[in-house]
Design a protein around this motif. Structure first.
Motif, PDB file in Angstrom:
ATOM      1  N   LEU A  24       0.636  -1.542  -0.121  1.00  0.00           N
ATOM      2  CA  LEU A  24       0.420  -0.109  -0.049  1.00  0.00           C
ATOM      3  C   LEU A  24       0.796   1.064  -0.187  1.00  0.00           C
ATOM      4  N   PRO A  25       0.402   2.381  -0.781  1.00  0.00           N
ATOM      5  CA  PRO A  25       0.998   3.671  -0.860  1.00  0.00           C
ATOM      6  C   PRO A  25       1.629   4.137   0.775  1.00  0.00           C
ATOM      7  N   TYR A  26       2.508   4.369   1.284  1.00  0.00           N
ATOM      8  CA  TYR A  26       2.971   5.265   2.496  1.00  0.00           C
ATOM      9  C   TYR A  26       1.530   6.464   3.187  1.00  0.00           C
ATOM     10  N   ALA A  27       1.857   5.886   4.445  1.00  0.00           N
ATOM     11  CA  ALA A  27       0.460   6.890   4.912  1.00  0.00           C
ATOM     12  C   ALA A  27       1.039   7.861   6.239  1.00  0.00           C
ATOM     13  N   HIS A  28       1.064   8.384   6.528  1.00  0.00           N
ATOM     14  CA  HIS A  28       0.886   8.810   8.495  1.00  0.00           C
ATOM     15  C   HIS A  28      -0.492   8.564   8.611  1.00  0.00           C
ATOM     16  N   GLU A  29      -1.686   8.554   8.419  1.00  0.00           N
ATOM     17  CA  GLU A  29      -2.801   7.754   8.836  1.00  0.00           C
ATOM     18  C   GLU A  29      -3.708   7.312   8.296  1.00  0.00           C
ATOM     19  N   ALA A  30      -4.244   6.678   8.723  1.00  0.00           N
ATOM     20  CA  ALA A  30      -5.682   6.042   7.665  1.00  0.00           C
ATOM     21  C   ALA A  30      -6.489   5.934   8.697  1.00  0.00           C
ATOM     22  N   GLU A  31      -7.906   6.305   8.162  1.00  0.00           N
ATOM     23  CA  GLU A  31      -9.328   5.926   8.733  1.00  0.00           C
ATOM     24  C   GLU A  31     -10.046   5.262   7.265  1.00  0.00           C
ATOM     25  N   MET A  32     -11.137   4.617   7.994  1.00  0.00           N
ATOM     26  CA  MET A  32     -12.110   4.340   6.788  1.00  0.00           C
ATOM     27  C   MET A  32     -13.237   5.167   7.027  1.00  0.00           C
ATOM     28  N   PHE A  33     -13.666   5.334   5.290  1.00  0.00           N
ATOM     29  CA  PHE A  33     -14.727   6.099   5.732  1.00  0.00           C
ATOM     30  C   PHE A  33     -15.835   5.298   4.634  1.00  0.00           C
ATOM     31  N   VAL A  34     -17.212   6.217   4.590  1.00  0.00           N
ATOM     32  CA  VAL A  34     -18.426   4.826   4.388  1.00  0.00           C
ATOM     33  C   VAL A  34     -19.469   5.867   4.161  1.00  0.00           C
ATOM     34  N   GLY A  35     -20.400   5.903   3.286  1.00  0.00           N
ATOM     35  CA  GLY A  35     -21.323   6.716   2.318  1.00  0.00           C
ATOM     36  C   GLY A  35     -22.330   5.556   2.098  1.00  0.00           C
TER      37      GLY A  35
ATOM     38  N   ARG B 113     -25.569   4.298  -5.624  1.00  0.00           N
ATOM     39  CA  ARG B 113     -24.184   4.749  -6.525  1.00  0.00           C
ATOM     40  C   ARG B 113     -23.257   5.709  -6.776  1.00  0.00           C
ATOM     41  N   ARG B 114     -23.161   6.507  -7.115  1.00  0.00           N
ATOM     42  CA  ARG B 114     -22.331   8.015  -7.363  1.00  0.00           C
ATOM     43  C   ARG B 114     -22.633   8.728  -6.337  1.00  0.00           C
ATOM     44  N   GLU B 115     -24.032   9.031  -5.663  1.00  0.00           N
ATOM     45  CA  GLU B 115     -24.503  10.015  -4.582  1.00  0.00           C
ATOM     46  C   GLU B 115     -23.665   9.265  -3.371  1.00  0.00           C
ATOM     47  N   ALA B 116     -23.672   7.572  -3.332  1.00  0.00           N
ATOM     48  CA  ALA B 116     -22.846   6.873  -1.817  1.00  0.00           C
ATOM     49  C   ALA B 116     -21.584   7.359  -2.122  1.00  0.00           C
ATOM     50  N   MET B 117     -21.159   7.212  -3.384  1.00  0.00           N
ATOM     51  CA  MET B 117     -19.492   7.654  -3.581  1.00  0.00           C
ATOM     52  C   MET B 117     -19.046   8.895  -3.427  1.00  0.00           C
ATOM     53  N   LEU B 118     -19.955   9.893  -3.163  1.00  0.00           N
ATOM     54  CA  LEU B 118     -19.758  11.400  -3.288  1.00  0.00           C
ATOM     55  C   LEU B 118     -19.936  11.077  -1.716  1.00  0.00           C
ATOM     56  N   ARG B 119     -20.844  11.306  -0.745  1.00  0.00           N
ATOM     57  CA  ARG B 119     -20.895  11.378   0.347  1.00  0.00           C
ATOM     58  C   ARG B 119     -19.452  10.739   0.932  1.00  0.00           C
ATOM     59  N   MET B 120     -18.804   9.386   0.482  1.00  0.00           N
ATOM     60  CA  MET B 120     -17.414   8.797   1.168  1.00  0.00           C
ATOM     61  C   MET B 120     -16.610   9.848   0.938  1.00  0.00           C
ATOM     62  N   LYS B 121     -16.436  10.629  -0.320  1.00  0.00           N
ATOM     63  CA  LYS B 121     -15.403  11.106  -0.444  1.00  0.00           C
ATOM     64  C   LYS B 121     -15.316  12.088  -0.126  1.00  0.00           C
ATOM     65  N   GLU B 122     -16.733  12.699   0.070  1.00  0.00           N
ATOM     66  CA  GLU B 122     -16.866  14.063   0.329  1.00  0.00           C
ATOM     67  C   GLU B 122     -16.061  14.573   1.994  1.00  0.00           C
ATOM     68  N   SER B 123     -16.482  12.410   2.814  1.00  0.00           N
ATOM     69  CA  SER B 123     -16.028  12.953   3.871  1.00  0.00           C
ATOM     70  C   SER B 123     -14.748  12.893   4.276  1.00  0.00           C
TER      71      SER B 123
ATOM     72  N   THR C 176     -43.757  -0.735  -1.066  1.00  0.00           N
ATOM     73  CA  THR C 176     -42.482   0.258  -1.899  1.00  0.00           C
ATOM     74  C   THR C 176     -41.762  -0.397  -2.250  1.00  0.00           C
ATOM     75  N   GLY C 177     -40.861   0.225  -2.827  1.00  0.00           N
ATOM     76  CA  GLY C 177     -39.122  -1.434  -3.116  1.00  0.00           C
ATOM     77  C   GLY C 177     -38.255   0.828  -3.319  1.00  0.00           C
ATOM     78  N   ALA C 178     -37.205   0.467  -2.231  1.00  0.00           N
ATOM     79  CA  ALA C 178     -35.583   1.186  -2.649  1.00  0.00           C
ATOM     80  C   ALA C 178     -34.632   0.245  -2.241  1.00  0.00           C
ATOM     81  N   VAL C 179     -33.659   0.674  -2.317  1.00  0.00           N
ATOM     82  CA  VAL C 179     -32.264  -0.230  -1.940  1.00  0.00           C
ATOM     83  C   VAL C 179     -31.759   1.056  -1.039  1.00  0.00           C
ATOM     84  N   GLU C 180     -31.033   0.177  -0.244  1.00  0.00           N
ATOM     85  CA  GLU C 180     -29.269   0.856   0.002  1.00  0.00           C
ATOM     86  C   GLU C 180     -28.341   0.960  -0.899  1.00  0.00           C
ATOM     87  N   ILE C 181     -27.482   1.471  -1.334  1.00  0.00           N
ATOM     88  CA  ILE C 181     -26.454   1.357  -1.394  1.00  0.00           C
ATOM     89  C   ILE C 181     -25.233   2.119  -0.493  1.00  0.00           C
ATOM     90  N   MET C 182     -24.275   1.179  -0.311  1.00  0.00           N
ATOM     91  CA  MET C 182     -23.069   2.271   0.862  1.00  0.00           C
ATOM     92  C   MET C 182     -21.461   1.272   0.307  1.00  0.00           C
TER      93      MET C 182
END
Lengths: 277, 147
Positions: free
Chosen positions: B50-61, B96-106, B134-140
């Motif tokens: 993995l690339p060198y990193a000082h700090e790492a953290e998990m992000f979820v959108g 999918r794109r909205e979830a990805m954006l939320r993760m990236k933004e955080s 009603t139909g709904a789907v969660e994308i994480m």
């Protein structure tokens, strides 16, 4: 390797079809399939109904009685019923005697009406019994319903409905959610006769009248009174007739009088009185 | 007749409102994608360093999207004949794109320079009753942000 940010320009994951075009295509497919089914299986159902044996007819009749009519206010006793029952029995033709027995019911309903359902179930409303003035009128109405019964009109329209109901059941069982619009209009209550069937039953009834009384006078009096109560729409009448499944009363009377003249049946005669109550 | 009118109203509401919201959402997604373009999203193999990193953290959108009445009817009709359910393609794509954006933004807010090993998860969270509902789907979307 250097990261070069690149914008997403083409939508690979989205099919470029307008949702309305897509919807129209799907609706068209379903409608075309429905029409094919209506034409094909509807005819099959009618054929099946026309070939139904007395036992099967009895079973179907009992089923419909249980599910549709048994909850209605019905009477099967009293002087009116005895009289009506005897009259109906005496109107039965030889062909009808091979079919399931008549099961007469008086329906406690103010609107004058009569109907016959599969398996020989005949219903006469109290309103009709109150409105008639001579036996000839009542005999004509009963004979008309028996005409539908002998011609198996009720079974024919039922056959189509039965096919639809079972088909509807299959579609529902397969888990496909059809809009209620497509399924709602295919009920058991949707039992009507075509105008040809009505005319045939009228002719049938008038033949019986001639045979029984030696004339066809007074048989149509009830319809004449009904006709006077009906509003006159003038030219619109023709349009209404075209739309409705029952021929309008006026043209119905005219047609029958013409028939009586053609066959040389007497249009004048003494009415047979109703029994004194 | 009343049934028919109700049906047409529901389809009309579903189509016009659903379509309008979808267009607005796509405009919003495209604008935000441009803003977050400078952060690379990467996946690495199991034996790669993995690339060198000082700090790492998990992000979820994560996002939950529901379909509108028009889409439901279109899809149920599609169920009869089979084929591409195009009305759902846009729905899932937006999710999918909205979830990805939320993760990236955080991740950007935290100060990440890259997001590694990004994964998608989906879950059907509604529409499992017998009568449709009603139909709904969660994308994480989740990934490891480094700085």
């Amino acid at each position: 390797m250097k990261y070069v940010p690149r914008e997403i320009v083409d939508e690979v994951n989205v099919t470029p079809v307008h949702p309305l075009v897509n919807f129209g295509y799907l609706m068209g497919t379903v409608v075309a399939a429905a029409i094919a089914v209506y034409a094909g299986l509807g005819v099959a159902g009618a054929q099946l109904a026309a070939r139904l044996g007395p036992n099967a007819e009895n079973k179907v009749g009992d089923m419909i009685f249980d599910s549709v009519f048994s909850s209605m206010p019905l009477t099967t006793e009293g002087d009116d019923f005895e009289y009506l029952s005897d009259l109906a029995e005496s109107l039965r033709s030889d062909a009808l005697k091979k079919r399931p027995d008549l099961k007469l019911h008086i329906l406690e309903e103010p609107a004058p009406n009569a109907m016959v359902s599969a398996g020989g179930y005949v219903y006469v409303t109290q309103g009709l019994l109150d409105d008639i003035e001579t036996e000839n009128e009542l005999a004509f109405v009963l004979a008309h319903e028996l005409g539908h019964y002998e011609h198996r009109d009720n079974l024919r329209s039922l056959g189509r409905s039965l096919v639809f109901l079972s088909l509807n059941g299959v579609v529902a069982a397969s888990g496909v959610q059809l809009p209620s619009l497509l399924t709602g209009s295919m009920g058991l209550a949707d039992l009507h006769y075509s105008r040809d069937q009505e005319n045939r039953a009228d002719v049938y009834a008038l033949e019986i009248m001639q045979e029984r009384y030696g004339h066809v006078d007074h048989a149509l009096d009830f319809f004449r009174r009904l006709n006077e109560d009906e509003l006159d729409f003038g030219v619109a009448d023709r349009l209404l007739e075209w739309q409705s499944t029952h021929p309008l009363t006026e043209s119905r009377i005219e047609r029958l009088e013409e028939l009586a003249n053609q066959r040389g049946w007497s249009l004048e005669g003494e009415p047979t009185a109703l029994p004194q109550e | 007749m009343i049934e028919l009118i109700t049906f047409l109203i529901l389809v009309g509401v579903g189509y016009f409102i659903g379509n309008r919201r979808e267009q607005k959402h796509y405009e919003d997604i495209k604008r935000r994608e441009k803003q977050t373009l400078h952060i690379p999203i990467m996946s690495w193999g199991a034996k790669q360093d993995l690339p060198y990193a000082h700090e790492a953290e998990m992000f979820v959108g994560s996002v939950v999207v529901a379909n509108d009445y028009f889409k439901t009817i279109s899809a149920s009709l599609r169920n009869l004949v089979g084929g591409r359910v195009t009305v759902y393609e846009t729905l899932i794509d937006r999710g999918r794109r909205e979830a990805m954006l939320r993760m990236k933004e955080s991740a950007i807010e935290w100060g990440a320079s890259q997001v590694l090993n990004v994964r998608f998860e989906t879950a059907n969270i509604a529409g499992q009753s017998q009568n449709g509902g009603t139909g709904a789907v969660e994308i994480m979307v989740y990934g490891t942000g480094i700085r």
